[in-house]
Design an enzyme around this catalytic site. Structure first.
Site, mmCIF file in Angstrom:
data_model
loop_
_atom_site.group_PDB
_atom_site.id
_atom_site.type_symbol
_atom_site.label_atom_id
_atom_site.label_comp_id
_atom_site.label_asym_id
_atom_site.label_seq_id
_atom_site.Cartn_x
_atom_site.Cartn_y
_atom_site.Cartn_z
ATOM 1 N N LYS A 48 50.248 33.576 33.004
ATOM 2 C CA LYS A 48 50.991 33.598 34.241
ATOM 3 C C LYS A 48 50.200 34.305 35.339
ATOM 4 O O LYS A 48 50.535 34.213 36.511
ATOM 5 C CB LYS A 48 52.313 34.364 34.060
ATOM 6 N N ASP A 108 37.681 40.010 32.266
ATOM 7 C CA ASP A 108 37.492 41.366 31.741
ATOM 8 C C ASP A 108 36.415 41.279 30.651
ATOM 9 O O ASP A 108 35.230 41.260 30.958
ATOM 10 C CB ASP A 108 38.856 41.821 31.213
ATOM 11 N N ASP A 164 50.174 41.772 35.588
ATOM 12 C CA ASP A 164 51.314 42.552 35.100
ATOM 13 C C ASP A 164 50.916 43.680 34.162
ATOM 14 O O ASP A 164 49.793 43.737 33.661
ATOM 15 C CB ASP A 164 52.264 41.644 34.317
HETATM 16 P P1 5GP Z 1 39.537 38.957 28.883
HETATM 17 O O1 5GP Z 1 39.733 37.975 27.785
HETATM 18 O O2 5GP Z 1 38.502 38.581 29.898
HETATM 19 O O3 5GP Z 1 39.257 40.332 28.315
HETATM 20 O O4 5GP Z 1 40.922 39.158 29.567
HETATM 21 C C1 5GP Z 1 41.406 38.372 30.569
HETATM 22 C C2 5GP Z 1 42.878 38.574 30.694
HETATM 23 O O5 5GP Z 1 43.244 39.908 30.347
HETATM 24 C C3 5GP Z 1 43.327 38.398 32.113
HETATM 25 O O6 5GP Z 1 43.646 37.069 32.386
HETATM 26 C C4 5GP Z 1 44.514 39.333 32.196
HETATM 27 O O7 5GP Z 1 45.661 38.652 31.751
HETATM 28 C C5 5GP Z 1 44.184 40.434 31.213
HETATM 29 N N1 5GP Z 1 43.588 41.611 31.885
HETATM 30 C C6 5GP Z 1 42.327 42.069 31.810
HETATM 31 N N2 5GP Z 1 42.143 43.165 32.571
HETATM 32 C C7 5GP Z 1 43.340 43.408 33.154
HETATM 33 C C8 5GP Z 1 43.803 44.393 34.089
HETATM 34 O O8 5GP Z 1 43.092 45.296 34.563
HETATM 35 N N3 5GP Z 1 45.110 44.290 34.462
HETATM 36 C C9 5GP Z 1 45.952 43.332 33.985
HETATM 37 N N4 5GP Z 1 47.201 43.350 34.414
HETATM 38 N N5 5GP Z 1 45.551 42.392 33.119
HETATM 39 C C10 5GP Z 1 44.248 42.428 32.712
#
Ligand code: 5GP
Length: 186
Positions: A48, A108, A164
């Site tokens: 979302k 991230d 969120d």
């Molecule tokens: P990744 O797989 O790149 O580690 O994570 C991506 C997803 O993690 C993003 O789409 C998001 O939903 C969540 N995410 C990563 N960092 C943050 C952050 O600082 N705040 C929030 N709310 N969600 C995050």
């Protein structure tokens, strides 16, 4: 101006104001409009988190396009990526031969995007690119460089503008760093 003072006690500080975001979204929209001229891209939002960004972004893109969404399993209430990713809602349309632009809220570790991009690539799109509003390059575990990137941000947990924590804060029109006490007490 809407009053979002109810979130103040949960935020360490505001990282990006509504105006910062607006200006950046306009810039990204202009670049996308230029690069995809004549290609009618399919813009794919990841639910979302990218909902708010996507809604603003497509209104700053001034060429024909179509949109679709995928939903992916998230961290639940934790603030750390598990690396376990699952498609909960798939695209409605095939993407073979289409120019696909994936819109993400934040990259991230990159694990979520890696999984999704590999999956989409196997369906034979004409091109596959990524536009993210936020990027935390210091946290990367897999080699992913977004083609369009709004802001590089430090390694902090941020909320607002679609992002969120435990399903809260998505409606804030700005982006703030969540106080550690909010998630460390759980
Ligand atoms: P990744 O797989 O790149 O580690 O994570 C991506 C997803 O993690 C993003 O789409 C998001 O939903 C969540 N995410 C990563 N960092 C943050 C952050 O600082 N705040 C929030 N709310 N969600 C995050």
């Amino acid at each position: 101006m809407a009053d979002f003072s109810f979130v103040e006690q949960d935020l360490a500080y505001v990282l990006l104001s509504e105006d910062d975001i607006k200006a950046k979204v306009r810039e990204l929209g202009e670049a996308i409009s230029r690069d995809y001229q004549g290609k009618r891209p399919m813009v794919v939002g990841i639910l979302k988190g990218s909902l708010v960004f996507m809604a603003d972004l497509i209104r700053s893109v001034t060429i024909p396009l179509s949109i679709d969404y995928v939903a992916i399993s998230s961290y639940g209430r934790s603030t750390d990526s598990s690396g376990v990713v699952r498609i909960i809602k798939d695209l409605d349309e095939p993407i073979e031969g289409r120019h696909v632009l994936v819109v993400e809220d934040i990259v991230d570790t990159g694990l979520t995007l890696r999984y999704l991009l590999d999956n989409l690539q196997s369906r034979g799109p004409a091109s596959l690119k990524v536009c993210t509003l936020l990027d935390k390059p210091s946290r990367r575990k897999v080699d992913i460089v977004p083609d369009y990137n709004g802001f590089e941000i430090p390694d902090e947990f941020v909320v607002g503008y679609g992002l969120d924590y435990a399903e809260n804060y998505r409606n804030m029109p700005f982006i703030g760093v969540l106080r550690r006490s909010v998630y460390e007490q759980e």
